[in-house]
Design a protein around this motif. Sequence first.
Motif, PDB file in Angstrom:
ATOM      1  N   VAL A  62       1.343   7.451  -1.673  1.00 50.03           N
ATOM      2  CA  VAL A  62       2.290   6.703  -0.843  1.00 50.03           C
ATOM      3  C   VAL A  62       1.871   6.753   0.622  1.00 50.03           C
ATOM      4  O   VAL A  62       1.900   5.735   1.326  1.00 50.03           O
ATOM      5  N   SER A  63       1.445   7.919   1.094  1.00 48.73           N
ATOM      6  CA  SER A  63       1.017   8.070   2.493  1.00 48.73           C
ATOM      7  C   SER A  63      -0.208   7.221   2.798  1.00 48.73           C
ATOM      8  O   SER A  63      -0.303   6.598   3.862  1.00 48.73           O
ATOM      9  N   ALA A  64      -1.166   7.203   1.875  1.00 51.38           N
ATOM     10  CA  ALA A  64      -2.378   6.404   2.081  1.00 51.38           C
ATOM     11  C   ALA A  64      -2.034   4.923   2.194  1.00 51.38           C
ATOM     12  O   ALA A  64      -2.609   4.193   3.013  1.00 51.38           O
ATOM     13  N   PHE A  65      -1.086   4.481   1.396  1.00 53.51           N
ATOM     14  CA  PHE A  65      -0.647   3.087   1.443  1.00 53.51           C
ATOM     15  C   PHE A  65       0.092   2.808   2.757  1.00 53.51           C
ATOM     16  O   PHE A  65      -0.161   1.803   3.423  1.00 53.51           O
ATOM     17  N   ARG A  66       0.944   3.718   3.136  1.00 51.17           N
ATOM     18  CA  ARG A  66       1.710   3.555   4.379  1.00 51.17           C
ATOM     19  C   ARG A  66       0.789   3.483   5.587  1.00 51.17           C
ATOM     20  O   ARG A  66       1.008   2.673   6.501  1.00 51.17           O
ATOM     21  N   ASN A  67      -0.240   4.308   5.609  1.00 48.47           N
ATOM     22  CA  ASN A  67      -1.135   4.398   6.762  1.00 48.47           C
ATOM     23  C   ASN A  67      -2.270   3.379   6.732  1.00 48.47           C
ATOM     24  O   ASN A  67      -3.174   3.430   7.557  1.00 48.47           O
ATOM     25  N   ASN A  68      -2.234   2.457   5.760  1.00 52.04           N
ATOM     26  CA  ASN A  68      -3.248   1.414   5.622  1.00 52.04           C
ATOM     27  C   ASN A  68      -4.639   1.983   5.330  1.00 52.04           C
ATOM     28  O   ASN A  68      -5.645   1.355   5.635  1.00 52.04           O
ATOM     29  N   GLN A  69      -4.674   3.180   4.756  1.00 53.69           N
ATOM     30  CA  GLN A  69      -5.951   3.726   4.279  1.00 53.69           C
ATOM     31  C   GLN A  69      -6.344   3.043   2.977  1.00 53.69           C
ATOM     32  O   GLN A  69      -7.508   3.008   2.617  1.00 53.69           O
ATOM     33  N   VAL A  70      -5.342   2.531   2.282  1.00 50.26           N
ATOM     34  CA  VAL A  70      -5.571   1.700   1.096  1.00 50.26           C
ATOM     35  C   VAL A  70      -4.698   0.463   1.225  1.00 50.26           C
ATOM     36  O   VAL A  70      -3.639   0.498   1.853  1.00 50.26           O
ATOM     37  N   GLN A  71      -5.151  -0.625   0.620  1.00 47.61           N
ATOM     38  CA  GLN A  71      -4.394  -1.872   0.705  1.00 47.61           C
ATOM     39  C   GLN A  71      -3.723  -2.239  -0.622  1.00 47.61           C
ATOM     40  O   GLN A  71      -2.894  -3.147  -0.676  1.00 47.61           O
ATOM     41  N   LEU A  72      -4.106  -1.528  -1.664  1.00 47.89           N
ATOM     42  CA  LEU A  72      -3.575  -1.792  -2.999  1.00 47.89           C
ATOM     43  C   LEU A  72      -3.409  -0.451  -3.703  1.00 47.89           C
ATOM     44  O   LEU A  72      -4.206   0.465  -3.478  1.00 47.89           O
ATOM     45  N   ALA A  73      -2.386  -0.335  -4.546  1.00 46.16           N
ATOM     46  CA  ALA A  73      -2.203   0.925  -5.267  1.00 46.16           C
ATOM     47  C   ALA A  73      -1.572   0.677  -6.627  1.00 46.16           C
ATOM     48  O   ALA A  73      -0.740  -0.220  -6.792  1.00 46.16           O
ATOM     49  N   TRP A  74      -1.982   1.495  -7.589  1.00 44.12           N
ATOM     50  CA  TRP A  74      -1.364   1.534  -8.918  1.00 44.12           C
ATOM     51  C   TRP A  74      -0.322   2.637  -8.846  1.00 44.12           C
ATOM     52  O   TRP A  74      -0.631   3.814  -8.876  1.00 44.12           O
ATOM     53  N   TRP A 218       1.088  -2.708  -9.840  1.00 44.16           N
ATOM     54  CA  TRP A 218       0.161  -2.831  -8.713  1.00 44.16           C
ATOM     55  C   TRP A 218       0.955  -3.337  -7.515  1.00 44.16           C
ATOM     56  O   TRP A 218       1.634  -4.364  -7.613  1.00 44.16           O
ATOM     57  N   THR A 219       0.872  -2.617  -6.410  1.00 46.06           N
ATOM     58  CA  THR A 219       1.545  -3.025  -5.174  1.00 46.06           C
ATOM     59  C   THR A 219       0.504  -3.247  -4.091  1.00 46.06           C
ATOM     60  O   THR A 219      -0.418  -2.439  -3.915  1.00 46.06           O
ATOM     61  N   ILE A 220       0.647  -4.355  -3.364  1.00 47.99           N
ATOM     62  CA  ILE A 220      -0.325  -4.727  -2.336  1.00 47.99           C
ATOM     63  C   ILE A 220       0.367  -4.853  -0.976  1.00 47.99           C
ATOM     64  O   ILE A 220       1.549  -5.223  -0.904  1.00 47.99           O
ATOM     65  N   ARG A 221      -0.340  -4.502   0.076  1.00 44.65           N
ATOM     66  CA  ARG A 221       0.205  -4.633   1.426  1.00 44.65           C
ATOM     67  C   ARG A 221       0.347  -6.102   1.802  1.00 44.65           C
ATOM     68  O   ARG A 221      -0.449  -6.949   1.394  1.00 44.65           O
ATOM     69  N   GLY A 222       1.363  -6.394   2.610  1.00 43.48           N
ATOM     70  CA  GLY A 222       1.628  -7.774   2.997  1.00 43.48           C
ATOM     71  C   GLY A 222       0.663  -8.340   4.017  1.00 43.48           C
ATOM     72  O   GLY A 222       0.660  -9.555   4.249  1.00 43.48           O
ATOM     73  N   ASP A 223      -0.147  -7.469   4.640  1.00 43.23           N
ATOM     74  CA  ASP A 223      -1.039  -7.952   5.701  1.00 43.23           C
ATOM     75  C   ASP A 223      -2.479  -8.160   5.233  1.00 43.23           C
ATOM     76  O   ASP A 223      -3.388  -8.313   6.050  1.00 43.23           O
ATOM     77  N   VAL A 224      -2.722  -8.185   3.929  1.00 45.99           N
ATOM     78  CA  VAL A 224      -4.112  -8.304   3.450  1.00 45.99           C
ATOM     79  C   VAL A 224      -4.735  -9.652   3.788  1.00 45.99           C
ATOM     80  O   VAL A 224      -5.947  -9.738   4.006  1.00 45.99           O
ATOM     81  N   ASN A 225      -3.925 -10.710   3.848  1.00 46.41           N
ATOM     82  CA  ASN A 225      -4.497 -12.013   4.197  1.00 46.41           C
ATOM     83  C   ASN A 225      -5.031 -12.015   5.622  1.00 46.41           C
ATOM     84  O   ASN A 225      -6.046 -12.659   5.921  1.00 46.41           O
ATOM     85  N   ASP A 226      -4.352 -11.303   6.517  1.00 45.76           N
ATOM     86  CA  ASP A 226      -4.814 -11.212   7.905  1.00 45.76           C
ATOM     87  C   ASP A 226      -6.158 -10.502   7.985  1.00 45.76           C
ATOM     88  O   ASP A 226      -6.994 -10.817   8.833  1.00 45.76           O
ATOM     89  N   ARG A 227      -6.361  -9.551   7.105  1.00 49.91           N
ATOM     90  CA  ARG A 227      -7.564  -8.721   7.153  1.00 49.91           C
ATOM     91  C   ARG A 227      -8.720  -9.293   6.330  1.00 49.91           C
ATOM     92  O   ARG A 227      -9.876  -9.189   6.717  1.00 49.91           O
ATOM     93  N   PHE A 228      -8.387  -9.914   5.194  1.00 46.85           N
ATOM     94  CA  PHE A 228      -9.437 -10.363   4.279  1.00 46.85           C
ATOM     95  C   PHE A 228      -9.515 -11.874   4.111  1.00 46.85           C
ATOM     96  O   PHE A 228     -10.352 -12.360   3.369  1.00 46.85           O
ATOM     97  N   GLY A 229      -8.625 -12.599   4.774  1.00 43.82           N
ATOM     98  CA  GLY A 229      -8.705 -14.058   4.718  1.00 43.82           C
ATOM     99  C   GLY A 229      -7.532 -14.688   3.990  1.00 43.82           C
ATOM    100  O   GLY A 229      -6.896 -14.077   3.129  1.00 43.82           O
ATOM    101  N   GLU A 230      -7.243 -15.904   4.355  1.00 48.32           N
ATOM    102  CA  GLU A 230      -6.131 -16.654   3.771  1.00 48.32           C
ATOM    103  C   GLU A 230      -6.269 -16.740   2.250  1.00 48.32           C
ATOM    104  O   GLU A 230      -7.346 -17.016   1.720  1.00 48.32           O
ATOM    105  N   GLY A 231      -5.170 -16.466   1.562  1.00 50.31           N
ATOM    106  CA  GLY A 231      -5.165 -16.560   0.108  1.00 50.31           C
ATOM    107  C   GLY A 231      -5.680 -15.340  -0.616  1.00 50.31           C
ATOM    108  O   GLY A 231      -5.731 -15.323  -1.859  1.00 50.31           O
TER     109      GLY A 231
END
Length: 279
Positions: A62-74, A218-231
Amino acid sequence: MGIALMFTATVTLAQETFIFTAIPDEDETKLMERFQGVADYLSEELDVDVRYIPVKSYAAAVSAFRNNQVQLAWFGALSGVQARRLVPGSEAIAQGVEDETFHTYFIAHRDSGLEPMDELNESLKGKTFTFGSKGSTSGRLIPEFYVREAFNQSPDEVFSRVGFSGNHTRSLRLVEAGTYQVGVVNFKVWDKELADGNIDEDQVQVIWSTPPYPNYQWTIRGDVNDRFGEGFKDRVTKALLTLEDEELLNSFPRSGFIPASNEGYEPIRKVAEQLGIMD
């Protein structure tokens, strides 16, 4: 100078690594093998560098996800609810087919004298008992809910000794060895260990199953499009939902993945708040 800076920025963006983790609910060796396979699959499907990083605890995931150390988690249901609360905009995007109606098994050592039961009953009182991890949905939250519902007492009041093994595999081994008379394990771990011939049924048996509840996702961060591209979020979702590698699916074990939503885990949030596990 401007062109050089633009080129450097483009190269940096292209080399961005998509990182994910998973709750440590089973033996670490099994998890490494499973999720390295997922990393390889996602890397090919998404055409980006994908890396899996293991963590030592549910809280660390949970901490890694919160701190954006990971962008996706099972995540399990509870850890997913916790993570999404801490990271606004994050979404549950896929769950196993079996996770819509998940179960926890109560298991007992044969020498305990306990037999399969239709509901939790007085014969459990005074026995030694182990949960899995303190942050586990199937290994702690749900079984504690049903213990409290059955006896109107806390687990510490019902059982003579209560432990937390850390994961489902360890809970199974501790009950099988007689270290604890009773324990809980998620049904997918039990079924796979049984199918693989890793359970001595002369020593341990299932005595009760919980009603169904929603679990892993699987839960993904909401800001991944900003970091990895639209879509990008949609591409990750599609890759997970179309995963068909039988060996990889069997390692979970799941028959496939289906769409998930944050709303589907509201019952878990309510139970966690009711038990005081989450504010």
